[in-house]
Design a protein around this motif. Sequence first.
Motif, PDB file in Angstrom:
ATOM      1  N   MET A  92       8.801   5.052  -8.639  1.00  0.00           N
ATOM      2  CA  MET A  92       7.862   4.286  -8.158  1.00  0.00           C
ATOM      3  C   MET A  92       8.459   4.121  -6.702  1.00  0.00           C
ATOM      4  O   MET A  92       9.676   3.829  -6.619  1.00  0.00           O
ATOM      5  N   MET A  93       7.675   4.098  -5.826  1.00  0.00           N
ATOM      6  CA  MET A  93       7.989   3.623  -4.401  1.00  0.00           C
ATOM      7  C   MET A  93       8.341   2.154  -4.028  1.00  0.00           C
ATOM      8  O   MET A  93       7.389   1.345  -4.820  1.00  0.00           O
ATOM      9  N   ALA A  94       9.423   1.928  -3.696  1.00  0.00           N
ATOM     10  CA  ALA A  94       9.567   0.322  -3.447  1.00  0.00           C
ATOM     11  C   ALA A  94       8.522   0.047  -2.332  1.00  0.00           C
ATOM     12  O   ALA A  94       7.992   0.588  -1.619  1.00  0.00           O
ATOM     13  N   ASN A  95       8.438  -1.526  -2.524  1.00  0.00           N
ATOM     14  CA  ASN A  95       7.637  -2.206  -2.060  1.00  0.00           C
ATOM     15  C   ASN A  95       7.576  -1.968  -0.291  1.00  0.00           C
ATOM     16  O   ASN A  95       6.572  -1.976   0.350  1.00  0.00           O
ATOM     17  N   ASP A  96       8.921  -2.215   0.050  1.00  0.00           N
ATOM     18  CA  ASP A  96       9.094  -2.168   1.504  1.00  0.00           C
ATOM     19  C   ASP A  96       8.990  -0.714   2.155  1.00  0.00           C
ATOM     20  O   ASP A  96       8.643  -0.586   3.379  1.00  0.00           O
ATOM     21  N   VAL A  97       9.231   0.098   1.271  1.00  0.00           N
ATOM     22  CA  VAL A  97       8.872   1.715   1.812  1.00  0.00           C
ATOM     23  C   VAL A  97       7.565   1.662   2.009  1.00  0.00           C
ATOM     24  O   VAL A  97       7.007   2.362   3.031  1.00  0.00           O
ATOM     25  N   TRP A  98       6.565   1.318   0.919  1.00  0.00           N
ATOM     26  CA  TRP A  98       5.161   1.438   1.380  1.00  0.00           C
ATOM     27  C   TRP A  98       4.772   0.541   2.347  1.00  0.00           C
ATOM     28  O   TRP A  98       4.000   1.201   3.037  1.00  0.00           O
ATOM     29  N   GLU A  99       5.144  -0.526   2.468  1.00  0.00           N
ATOM     30  CA  GLU A  99       4.865  -1.365   3.597  1.00  0.00           C
ATOM     31  C   GLU A  99       5.101  -0.660   5.068  1.00  0.00           C
ATOM     32  O   GLU A  99       4.295  -0.369   5.860  1.00  0.00           O
ATOM     33  N   LEU A 100       6.556   0.042   5.161  1.00  0.00           N
ATOM     34  CA  LEU A 100       6.779   0.879   6.364  1.00  0.00           C
ATOM     35  C   LEU A 100       5.801   1.975   6.402  1.00  0.00           C
ATOM     36  O   LEU A 100       5.497   2.539   7.530  1.00  0.00           O
ATOM     37  N   MET A 101       5.372   2.667   5.374  1.00  0.00           N
ATOM     38  CA  MET A 101       4.501   3.607   5.396  1.00  0.00           C
ATOM     39  C   MET A 101       3.182   3.560   6.042  1.00  0.00           C
ATOM     40  O   MET A 101       2.729   4.034   7.055  1.00  0.00           O
ATOM     41  N   ILE A 102       2.620   2.329   5.385  1.00  0.00           N
ATOM     42  CA  ILE A 102       1.397   2.111   6.174  1.00  0.00           C
ATOM     43  C   ILE A 102       1.100   1.419   7.437  1.00  0.00           C
ATOM     44  O   ILE A 102       0.407   1.497   8.050  1.00  0.00           O
ATOM     45  N   ASN A 103       2.589   0.774   7.684  1.00  0.00           N
ATOM     46  CA  ASN A 103       2.670   0.637   8.995  1.00  0.00           C
ATOM     47  C   ASN A 103       2.847   1.483  10.127  1.00  0.00           C
ATOM     48  O   ASN A 103       2.883   1.268  11.469  1.00  0.00           O
ATOM     49  N   THR A 104       3.317   2.655   9.744  1.00  0.00           N
ATOM     50  CA  THR A 104       3.748   3.794  10.708  1.00  0.00           C
ATOM     51  C   THR A 104       2.712   4.611  10.577  1.00  0.00           C
ATOM     52  O   THR A 104       2.484   5.272  11.816  1.00  0.00           O
ATOM     53  N   PHE A 105       2.008   4.982   9.558  1.00  0.00           N
ATOM     54  CA  PHE A 105       1.024   6.283   9.510  1.00  0.00           C
ATOM     55  C   PHE A 105      -0.304   5.854   9.218  1.00  0.00           C
ATOM     56  O   PHE A 105      -0.777   4.939   8.291  1.00  0.00           O
ATOM     57  N   GLU A 106      -1.352   6.138  10.169  1.00  0.00           N
ATOM     58  CA  GLU A 106      -2.687   5.958   9.958  1.00  0.00           C
ATOM     59  C   GLU A 106      -3.110   6.738   8.611  1.00  0.00           C
ATOM     60  O   GLU A 106      -2.675   7.392   8.002  1.00  0.00           O
ATOM     61  N   TYR A 107      -4.142   5.933   8.281  1.00  0.00           N
ATOM     62  CA  TYR A 107      -4.811   6.294   6.701  1.00  0.00           C
ATOM     63  C   TYR A 107      -4.967   7.717   6.675  1.00  0.00           C
ATOM     64  O   TYR A 107      -4.662   8.422   5.522  1.00  0.00           O
ATOM     65  N   GLU A 108      -5.402   8.353   7.870  1.00  0.00           N
ATOM     66  CA  GLU A 108      -5.672   9.988   7.477  1.00  0.00           C
ATOM     67  C   GLU A 108      -4.169  10.883   7.261  1.00  0.00           C
ATOM     68  O   GLU A 108      -4.293  11.620   6.973  1.00  0.00           O
ATOM     69  N   ARG A 109      -2.995  10.172   7.661  1.00  0.00           N
ATOM     70  CA  ARG A 109      -1.849  10.843   7.578  1.00  0.00           C
ATOM     71  C   ARG A 109      -0.943  10.376   6.427  1.00  0.00           C
ATOM     72  O   ARG A 109       0.373  10.593   6.445  1.00  0.00           O
ATOM     73  N   ARG A 110      -1.608   9.531   5.572  1.00  0.00           N
ATOM     74  CA  ARG A 110      -0.754   9.208   4.347  1.00  0.00           C
ATOM     75  C   ARG A 110      -1.574   9.354   3.076  1.00  0.00           C
ATOM     76  O   ARG A 110      -2.984   8.929   3.325  1.00  0.00           O
ATOM     77  N   ARG A 111      -1.083   9.111   2.104  1.00  0.00           N
ATOM     78  CA  ARG A 111      -1.884   8.938   0.700  1.00  0.00           C
ATOM     79  C   ARG A 111      -2.184   7.615   0.343  1.00  0.00           C
ATOM     80  O   ARG A 111      -1.607   6.731   1.173  1.00  0.00           O
TER      81      ARG A 111
END
Length: 168
Positions: free
Chosen positions: A1-20
Amino acid sequence: MMANDVWELMINTFEYERRRCKKEFDEICERSSYQLIELRNNQQLQGFIGYWDFSKWIAIEHLAVQSGENKSVIIPALLNMLLSAKSDGSIIISEIDIVHDISTNSDKLLFNKLGFVENPYVYIQPSYHKGCASFPQKILSYPSAINYESFKELRSILYRFVYGKKAC
């Protein structure tokens, strides 16, 4: 499972279309062919690389740097961690947006400094979500350029295993 801070960085960096979505990322993180490299300083996330290990191909899916961190330090550090971990003769690739003004694409310059080569083929990155736009991109490869037959093989693998699409 992905760490919460990794997920937060993911959604702050990549638009919806560019991430799951989060649930899909948690499922992907459980696969043996998907790996995350995190760079931390005193437990604080500075950046990460998410990549697929397809044996011959190592495909960087996402690379993100925390806001306030120096990209020119963090990106090479993450890429060097990946290169050290995967020095088995695999070809490492990354998708990168097509930008006509090289001075505005500092990420590409950082990849180039480490030996990544831009290949001449236009690659269309599918969206992760139905009904959303796809993105024209180029493929960077390490340690050398790839030929067109290899590009078609790679594209087929990415479409099938990363994006869940049929090859074109």
